[in-house]
Scaffold this active site. Sequence first.
Site, PDB file in Angstrom:
ATOM      1  N   ARG A  63       0.845  -1.192   0.000  1.00 34.30           N
ATOM      2  CA  ARG A  63       0.000   0.000   0.000  1.00 34.30           C
ATOM      3  C   ARG A  63       0.883   1.245   0.000  1.00 34.30           C
ATOM      4  O   ARG A  63       1.891   1.312   0.696  1.00 34.30           O
ATOM      5  CB  ARG A  63      -0.920   0.015   1.218  1.00 34.30           C
ATOM      6  CG  ARG A  63      -2.096  -0.950   1.118  1.00 34.30           C
ATOM      7  CD  ARG A  63      -3.084  -0.482   0.055  1.00 34.30           C
ATOM      8  NE  ARG A  63      -4.225  -1.362  -0.097  1.00 34.30           N
ATOM      9  CZ  ARG A  63      -4.308  -2.332  -0.995  1.00 34.30           C
ATOM     10  NH1 ARG A  63      -3.293  -2.564  -1.817  1.00 34.30           N
ATOM     11  NH2 ARG A  63      -5.410  -3.063  -1.090  1.00 34.30           N
TER      12      ARG A  63
ATOM     13  N   GLU B 142      -2.116   7.914  -5.412  1.00 34.75           N
ATOM     14  CA  GLU B 142      -2.398   7.389  -6.748  1.00 34.75           C
ATOM     15  C   GLU B 142      -3.855   7.548  -7.160  1.00 34.75           C
ATOM     16  O   GLU B 142      -4.165   7.498  -8.359  1.00 34.75           O
ATOM     17  CB  GLU B 142      -1.993   5.917  -6.842  1.00 34.75           C
ATOM     18  CG  GLU B 142      -2.815   4.967  -6.005  1.00 34.75           C
ATOM     19  CD  GLU B 142      -2.344   3.520  -6.147  1.00 34.75           C
ATOM     20  OE1 GLU B 142      -3.177   2.632  -5.965  1.00 34.75           O
ATOM     21  OE2 GLU B 142      -1.159   3.280  -6.429  1.00 34.75           O
TER      22      GLU B 142
ATOM     23  N   HIS C  46       0.293   0.110 -10.248  1.00 37.09           N
ATOM     24  CA  HIS C  46      -0.634  -0.743  -9.499  1.00 37.09           C
ATOM     25  C   HIS C  46      -1.116  -1.919 -10.357  1.00 37.09           C
ATOM     26  O   HIS C  46      -2.306  -2.183 -10.509  1.00 37.09           O
ATOM     27  CB  HIS C  46      -1.834   0.068  -8.991  1.00 37.09           C
ATOM     28  CG  HIS C  46      -2.454  -0.535  -7.770  1.00 37.09           C
ATOM     29  ND1 HIS C  46      -2.882   0.217  -6.692  1.00 37.09           N
ATOM     30  CD2 HIS C  46      -2.728  -1.821  -7.432  1.00 37.09           C
ATOM     31  CE1 HIS C  46      -3.399  -0.572  -5.765  1.00 37.09           C
ATOM     32  NE2 HIS C  46      -3.306  -1.816  -6.197  1.00 37.09           N
TER      33      HIS C  46
END
Length: 328
Positions: free
Chosen positions: A234, A263, A293
């Site tokens: 994370r 993000e 991601h």
Amino acid sequence: MKILIFGTEPAERDEIRTYLCTHGLEQVDFAEGVLNMDTVSSTRGYEIIWLITNSIVREKEARALAECGVKYIVTRSTGTDHLSVQALRDNGICAANVPVYSTGAVSEHTVLLLLALLRKLKYSMKNTDRGNFTLENVMGKELSALTVGIIGCGKIAISTIRMLSGFQCRILVSTPHEKKEVNDLVTFTDQDTLLKESDILLLHCPLKKENYHLINEESIGQMKTGAILVNTARGGLVDSEAVLAALKGGKLSGYGFDVYEKEDDYIRTKNPDYQDKIFWELCGRDDVIYTSHIAFYTDLAMKSLNELTMQNVISYALKGYSENEITK
């Protein structure tokens, strides 16, 4: 019972709609974009909504969803830090996640990043693209001679440990809950020792209030000079400004990250007008590898994620609850 689904690709939708409809859902619809206060009104009349991690539900969103009649949220993710569990409870909304799917996807990507950093792959590829085929500044390191430290020991971490064991490197793990299944592969230790002794640090822990910016100026100061950091967990675990400073000063020799704290402002978009000096400076460095991601994003992982999310939906539709609820 009606469901509105956010965050799916057009190619996935027919299969999802067919499956849910044949299992009792009377209406399955798809929304473009993310759930936020600008789009929350589109959920009116839907009892269930399906989200991914770029849809943030805090107090105001939860209250608005409740006013629209939403009773149940399924998130197509293991991580749940995008959802305020207390806000959902306060507004009478239940939610379920996918506790486990294809753990190998994130583990493989983690190993990919650390190996690419060890072998200076980004810099080397730039050289060859420019016609430079010399050995200048491209000497790498062998993983077998190094110590890898892992913070966290959940299912993804265990998968990474098993992959790394084949490289015959020393593996240290810091976790509140030791796991017997990897006792023969790792040495469990405290976090301070792990930081001091690791050549490579991998983050495989959830984001909680108590570990926000776990990697910061102080913790980086405890690390070996020249250590490599990889974060596929994370974004909020890492103080990016402190990492950039450590790279510039030589304290860190490489940084691989698949997640970034801010993000949500740009992820899943093209050519965003995203003004974040730290982010762009990190991305421009030869000793940094960023992926957007995508660590989870494989064919097997997406099949598993969709199937398990659909099972959560069907369970709620048939029984009024799912075993994977996070709001219990």
